[in-house]
Design a protein around this motif. Structure first.
Motif, PDB file in Angstrom:
ATOM      1  N   GLY A 122       0.797  -1.223   0.000  1.00 26.64           N
ATOM      2  CA  GLY A 122       0.000   0.000   0.000  1.00 26.64           C
ATOM      3  C   GLY A 122       0.827   1.269   0.000  1.00 26.64           C
ATOM      4  N   LEU A 123       2.128   1.153  -0.217  1.00 30.64           N
ATOM      5  CA  LEU A 123       3.006   2.316  -0.235  1.00 30.64           C
ATOM      6  C   LEU A 123       2.988   2.993  -1.610  1.00 30.64           C
ATOM      7  CD1 LEU A 123       5.961   0.650   1.675  1.00 30.64           C
ATOM      8  CD2 LEU A 123       4.564   2.529   2.544  1.00 30.64           C
ATOM      9  N   THR A 124       3.452   4.216  -1.661  1.00 31.74           N
ATOM     10  CA  THR A 124       3.493   4.964  -2.915  1.00 31.74           C
ATOM     11  C   THR A 124       4.771   4.648  -3.666  1.00 31.74           C
ATOM     12  OG1 THR A 124       2.171   6.783  -2.035  1.00 31.74           O
ATOM     13  CG2 THR A 124       3.550   7.267  -3.943  1.00 31.74           C
ATOM     14  N   LEU A 125       4.626   4.253  -4.923  1.00 30.35           N
ATOM     15  CA  LEU A 125       5.774   4.122  -5.823  1.00 30.35           C
ATOM     16  C   LEU A 125       5.492   4.992  -7.042  1.00 30.35           C
ATOM     17  CD1 LEU A 125       7.968   1.166  -6.819  1.00 30.35           C
ATOM     18  CD2 LEU A 125       6.960   2.595  -8.612  1.00 30.35           C
ATOM     19  N   GLN A 126       6.412   5.880  -7.332  1.00 32.04           N
ATOM     20  CA  GLN A 126       6.294   6.761  -8.495  1.00 32.04           C
ATOM     21  C   GLN A 126       7.506   6.556  -9.386  1.00 32.04           C
ATOM     22  OE1 GLN A 126       4.781  10.805  -7.871  1.00 32.04           O
ATOM     23  NE2 GLN A 126       6.460  11.591  -9.103  1.00 32.04           N
ATOM     24  N   VAL A 127       7.266   6.512 -10.693  1.00 30.49           N
ATOM     25  CA  VAL A 127       8.344   6.340 -11.665  1.00 30.49           C
ATOM     26  C   VAL A 127       8.795   7.718 -12.140  1.00 30.49           C
ATOM     27  CG1 VAL A 127       9.050   5.148 -13.774  1.00 30.49           C
ATOM     28  CG2 VAL A 127       7.183   4.216 -12.373  1.00 30.49           C
ATOM     29  N   GLY A 128      10.089   7.867 -12.360  1.00 26.70           N
ATOM     30  CA  GLY A 128      10.655   9.167 -12.704  1.00 26.70           C
ATOM     31  C   GLY A 128      10.428   9.601 -14.140  1.00 26.70           C
ATOM     32  N   HIS A 129       9.189   9.485 -14.626  1.00 31.25           N
ATOM     33  CA  HIS A 129       8.836  10.057 -15.922  1.00 31.25           C
ATOM     34  C   HIS A 129       8.525  11.532 -15.702  1.00 31.25           C
ATOM     35  CE1 HIS A 129       8.988   6.426 -18.259  1.00 31.25           C
ATOM     36  NE2 HIS A 129       8.185   5.804 -17.443  1.00 31.25           N
ATOM     37  N   MET A 130       9.581  12.300 -15.543  1.00 29.58           N
ATOM     38  CA  MET A 130       9.434  13.688 -15.099  1.00 29.58           C
ATOM     39  C   MET A 130       8.782  14.576 -16.139  1.00 29.58           C
ATOM     40  SD  MET A 130      12.224  13.551 -16.919  1.00 29.58           S
ATOM     41  CE  MET A 130      13.144  14.581 -18.063  1.00 29.58           C
ATOM     42  N   LYS A 131       8.719  14.115 -17.403  1.00 29.19           N
ATOM     43  CA  LYS A 131       8.088  14.933 -18.438  1.00 29.19           C
ATOM     44  C   LYS A 131       6.606  15.157 -18.158  1.00 29.19           C
ATOM     45  CE  LYS A 131      11.405  13.646 -21.996  1.00 29.19           C
ATOM     46  NZ  LYS A 131      11.951  14.977 -22.264  1.00 29.19           N
ATOM     47  N   ARG A 132       5.990  14.313 -17.359  1.00 28.01           N
ATOM     48  CA  ARG A 132       4.596  14.534 -16.968  1.00 28.01           C
ATOM     49  C   ARG A 132       4.447  15.824 -16.155  1.00 28.01           C
ATOM     50  NH1 ARG A 132       1.065   9.241 -15.849  1.00 28.01           N
ATOM     51  NH2 ARG A 132       1.908   7.836 -17.454  1.00 28.01           N
ATOM     52  N   PHE A 133       5.550  16.336 -15.615  1.00 29.69           N
ATOM     53  CA  PHE A 133       5.510  17.557 -14.820  1.00 29.69           C
ATOM     54  C   PHE A 133       6.030  18.763 -15.604  1.00 29.69           C
ATOM     55  CE2 PHE A 133       5.280  14.086 -11.897  1.00 29.69           C
ATOM     56  CZ  PHE A 133       4.383  14.523 -10.927  1.00 29.69           C
ATOM     57  N   ASP A 134       6.188  18.605 -16.901  1.00 30.75           N
ATOM     58  CA  ASP A 134       6.474  19.715 -17.800  1.00 30.75           C
ATOM     59  C   ASP A 134       5.174  20.514 -17.948  1.00 30.75           C
ATOM     60  OD1 ASP A 134       6.496  21.205 -20.253  1.00 30.75           O
ATOM     61  OD2 ASP A 134       8.087  19.923 -21.049  1.00 30.75           O
ATOM     62  N   PRO A 135       5.155  21.816 -17.594  1.00 33.89           N
ATOM     63  CA  PRO A 135       3.905  22.585 -17.645  1.00 33.89           C
ATOM     64  C   PRO A 135       3.235  22.589 -19.014  1.00 33.89           C
ATOM     65  CG  PRO A 135       5.555  23.788 -16.406  1.00 33.89           C
ATOM     66  CD  PRO A 135       6.261  22.606 -17.022  1.00 33.89           C
ATOM     67  N   GLY A 136       4.017  22.553 -20.072  1.00 29.99           N
ATOM     68  CA  GLY A 136       3.426  22.500 -21.400  1.00 29.99           C
ATOM     69  C   GLY A 136       2.695  21.190 -21.638  1.00 29.99           C
ATOM     70  N   ILE A 137       3.298  20.099 -21.239  1.00 30.67           N
ATOM     71  CA  ILE A 137       2.661  18.791 -21.394  1.00 30.67           C
ATOM     72  C   ILE A 137       1.465  18.676 -20.467  1.00 30.67           C
ATOM     73  CG2 ILE A 137       3.013  16.302 -21.115  1.00 30.67           C
ATOM     74  CD1 ILE A 137       5.878  16.720 -22.086  1.00 30.67           C
ATOM     75  N   GLU A 138       1.546  19.272 -19.282  1.00 31.60           N
ATOM     76  CA  GLU A 138       0.389  19.304 -18.388  1.00 31.60           C
ATOM     77  C   GLU A 138      -0.791  20.028 -19.044  1.00 31.60           C
ATOM     78  OE1 GLU A 138       2.216  19.217 -13.863  1.00 31.60           O
ATOM     79  OE2 GLU A 138       2.184  21.125 -14.933  1.00 31.60           O
ATOM     80  N   ALA A 139      -0.507  21.132 -19.730  1.00 33.37           N
ATOM     81  CA  ALA A 139      -1.573  21.879 -20.408  1.00 33.37           C
ATOM     82  C   ALA A 139      -2.175  21.056 -21.536  1.00 33.37           C
ATOM     83  CB  ALA A 139      -1.024  23.197 -20.944  1.00 33.37           C
ATOM     84  N   ALA A 140      -1.324  20.335 -22.278  1.00 33.84           N
ATOM     85  CA  ALA A 140      -1.822  19.481 -23.356  1.00 33.84           C
ATOM     86  C   ALA A 140      -2.715  18.380 -22.805  1.00 33.84           C
ATOM     87  CB  ALA A 140      -0.649  18.877 -24.121  1.00 33.84           C
ATOM     88  N   LYS A 141      -2.294  17.764 -21.719  1.00 30.20           N
ATOM     89  CA  LYS A 141      -3.069  16.699 -21.092  1.00 30.20           C
ATOM     90  C   LYS A 141      -4.414  17.235 -20.600  1.00 30.20           C
ATOM     91  CE  LYS A 141      -3.984  12.764 -19.001  1.00 30.20           C
ATOM     92  NZ  LYS A 141      -4.432  11.573 -19.776  1.00 30.20           N
ATOM     93  N   ALA A 142      -4.416  18.407 -20.004  1.00 25.82           N
ATOM     94  CA  ALA A 142      -5.663  18.994 -19.501  1.00 25.82           C
ATOM     95  C   ALA A 142      -6.631  19.264 -20.643  1.00 25.82           C
ATOM     96  CB  ALA A 142      -5.364  20.276 -18.731  1.00 25.82           C
ATOM     97  N   PHE A 143      -6.134  19.775 -21.777  1.00 27.62           N
ATOM     98  CA  PHE A 143      -6.998  20.051 -22.924  1.00 27.62           C
ATOM     99  C   PHE A 143      -7.576  18.754 -23.483  1.00 27.62           C
ATOM    100  CE2 PHE A 143      -7.410  20.720 -27.599  1.00 27.62           C
ATOM    101  CZ  PHE A 143      -8.471  21.607 -27.558  1.00 27.62           C
ATOM    102  N   ILE A 144      -6.750  17.721 -23.577  1.00 25.51           N
ATOM    103  CA  ILE A 144      -7.221  16.424 -24.073  1.00 25.51           C
ATOM    104  C   ILE A 144      -8.296  15.860 -23.150  1.00 25.51           C
ATOM    105  CG2 ILE A 144      -6.528  14.013 -24.391  1.00 25.51           C
ATOM    106  CD1 ILE A 144      -3.802  15.115 -25.380  1.00 25.51           C
ATOM    107  N   SER A 145      -8.103  16.000 -21.862  1.00 25.70           N
ATOM    108  CA  SER A 145      -9.012  15.396 -20.883  1.00 25.70           C
ATOM    109  C   SER A 145     -10.342  16.128 -20.764  1.00 25.70           C
ATOM    110  CB  SER A 145      -8.342  15.352 -19.508  1.00 25.70           C
ATOM    111  OG  SER A 145      -7.164  14.573 -19.555  1.00 25.70           O
ATOM    112  N   LEU A 205       7.441   6.498 -25.026  1.00 26.46           N
ATOM    113  CA  LEU A 205       6.266   5.658 -24.808  1.00 26.46           C
ATOM    114  C   LEU A 205       5.373   6.210 -23.707  1.00 26.46           C
ATOM    115  CD1 LEU A 205       7.717   2.076 -25.180  1.00 26.46           C
ATOM    116  CD2 LEU A 205       5.659   2.905 -26.313  1.00 26.46           C
ATOM    117  N   ASP A 206       5.978   6.661 -22.617  1.00 27.14           N
ATOM    118  CA  ASP A 206       5.163   7.164 -21.516  1.00 27.14           C
ATOM    119  C   ASP A 206       4.413   8.426 -21.914  1.00 27.14           C
ATOM    120  OD1 ASP A 206       4.436   6.995 -18.552  1.00 27.14           O
ATOM    121  OD2 ASP A 206       5.179   9.038 -18.733  1.00 27.14           O
ATOM    122  N   THR A 207       5.060   9.303 -22.670  1.00 27.81           N
ATOM    123  CA  THR A 207       4.375  10.521 -23.113  1.00 27.81           C
ATOM    124  C   THR A 207       3.192  10.170 -24.009  1.00 27.81           C
ATOM    125  OG1 THR A 207       6.388  11.863 -22.950  1.00 27.81           O
ATOM    126  CG2 THR A 207       4.637  12.678 -24.375  1.00 27.81           C
ATOM    127  N   ALA A 208       3.398   9.244 -24.944  1.00 25.86           N
ATOM    128  CA  ALA A 208       2.318   8.854 -25.850  1.00 25.86           C
ATOM    129  C   ALA A 208       1.155   8.242 -25.075  1.00 25.86           C
ATOM    130  CB  ALA A 208       2.841   7.864 -26.889  1.00 25.86           C
TER     131      ALA A 208
END
Length: 358
Positions: A122-145, A205-208
């Motif tokens: 039940g512990l938190t494990l996060q993978v270092g796909h740091m591009k998910r925290f790129d503000p531009g990619i965050e904006a793209a994800k928000a628009f898609i969602s 792959l993770d970005t896609a």
């Protein structure tokens, strides 16, 4: 930098090599809700120099000793890829949360075992796909969602440059090395197909998948000429979206990375920079409704610090996990293994059927 909060996640960094020096030590120091509590490395000279430079509260030569520290709450695994899963398993068994560098593992089966351990603890494990925290990619994800409607197609590319080290050496700190550093058996960089896919393909792959959803099948071709490798990969997404990836290492030219998404109520054009510039992606979002294009400035492009802050917020405050979790990490490894099998067989490969190493 953001002002430090009263409650800080006490983080230990395993490995004092290049990725820790370039990204993780500074992220722990600058994060608003975390601190560099401890560092660990078997190489005494390297560990002592990093301790003198970054001033953690504690420094350990033995990983199990660091994990046994009751004050330590989480670890960042910044080691060679082959050590990721074993180190993460030991941390979970010790009751510590884990932020693990990408790729999460080097074979499907070992990551499946790790996923089972995460579910059990039940512990938190996060993978270092740091591009998910790129503000531009965050904006793209928000628009898609929220606004884009049905997706039609995604094209994404990640093309390393023959000149990238001349560029990045100018902005990165001078890396400190040690002859006593622990290394995996053999040379991980000897098999260029595998090394480039793990190092760069995992990002692509993770970005896609992050933007367009679950990938169900791939069909890949590989060209190897004049020392460069080029993968063209056609993707099938669970939602019916068409996809195409271009992974080339290295092109004779400037760094090329980005993506294009076509959707029902708009489209997205993105240019992503070499990560060591800490510059947010240039993302232009076209809104069909009023025929306008909008672009997010993304002034805070320190993705490594922002991913640590998201990780800490999940642990300290119970917020939903924003970064890639163990399921995402497993999907990335499955995708890379599927690409390797597709190149070998010359035919499409479904991700559900894939086992074995990348």
């Amino acid at each position: 930098m953001p002002k430090k909060e009263d409650r800080l996640l006490r983080v230990g960094v395993l490995g004092c090599g290049p990725i820790a020096q370039a990204a993780h030590f500074e992220s722990c120091t600058k994060a608003k809700n975390a601190e560099l509590f401890a560092i660990c490395d078997v190489a005494d000279d390297l560990r002592e120099r990093m301790a003198a430079t970054h001033a953690p509260r504690k420094a350990y030569a033995d990983y199990d000793a660091m994990l046994a520290d009751p004050e330590l709450e989480a670890v960042i695994i910044a080691t060679s890829d082959a050590f990721h899963v074993p180190a993460a398993m030991r941390a979970l068994q010790a009751g510590k949360h884990v932020l693990c560098e990408k790729p999460l593992g080097v074979a499907v089966e070992e990551v499946e075992e790790l996923a089972a351990a995460v579910r059990q603890t039940g512990l938190t494990l996060q993978v270092g796909h740091m591009k998910r925290f790129d503000p531009g990619i965050e904006a793209a994800k928000a628009f898609i969602s929220t606004e884009m409607g049905q997706l039609q197609a995604l094209k994404a590319w990640y093309c390393d440059s023959t000149h990238r080290y001349a560029m990045t050496d100018a902005v990165q700190p001078l890396m400190v090395t040690s002859r006593n550093a622990r290394k995996p058996s053999g040379d991980p960089k000897a098999d260029k197909r595998r090394y480039f896919m793990l190092a760069h393909g995992s990002h692509l792959l993770d970005t896609a998948r992050h933007l367009a959803g679950e990938i169900t099948a791939v069909q890949a071709r590989l060209s190897e000429r004049f020392g460069a490798l080029c993968w063209f990969v056609d993707l099938e997404f669970a939602g019916g979206t068409l996809g195409h990836l271009d992974l080339t290492v290295a092109i004779r030219g400037d760094w090329q990375e980005g993506f294009t998404v076509y959707g029902e109520r708009g489209s997205i054009q993105a240019k992503t920079y070499n990560p060591w510039y800490y510059k947010s992606s240039d993302v232009e979002i076209f809104h069909e409704q009023d025929a306008t294009t909008r672009r997010v400035l993304g002034a805070d492009g320190h993705f490594y610090r922002r991913q640590l802050e998201g990780f800490a917020a999940t642990i300290l405050h119970g917020l939903p996990q924003q970064g890639a979790d163990v399921t995402d990490g497993l999907a990335s490894v499955r995708g890379m293994a599927a690409i390797a099998r597709s190149v070998e067989r010359g035919q499409p490969v479904g991700l559900a059927e894939v086992e074995g190493p990348v």
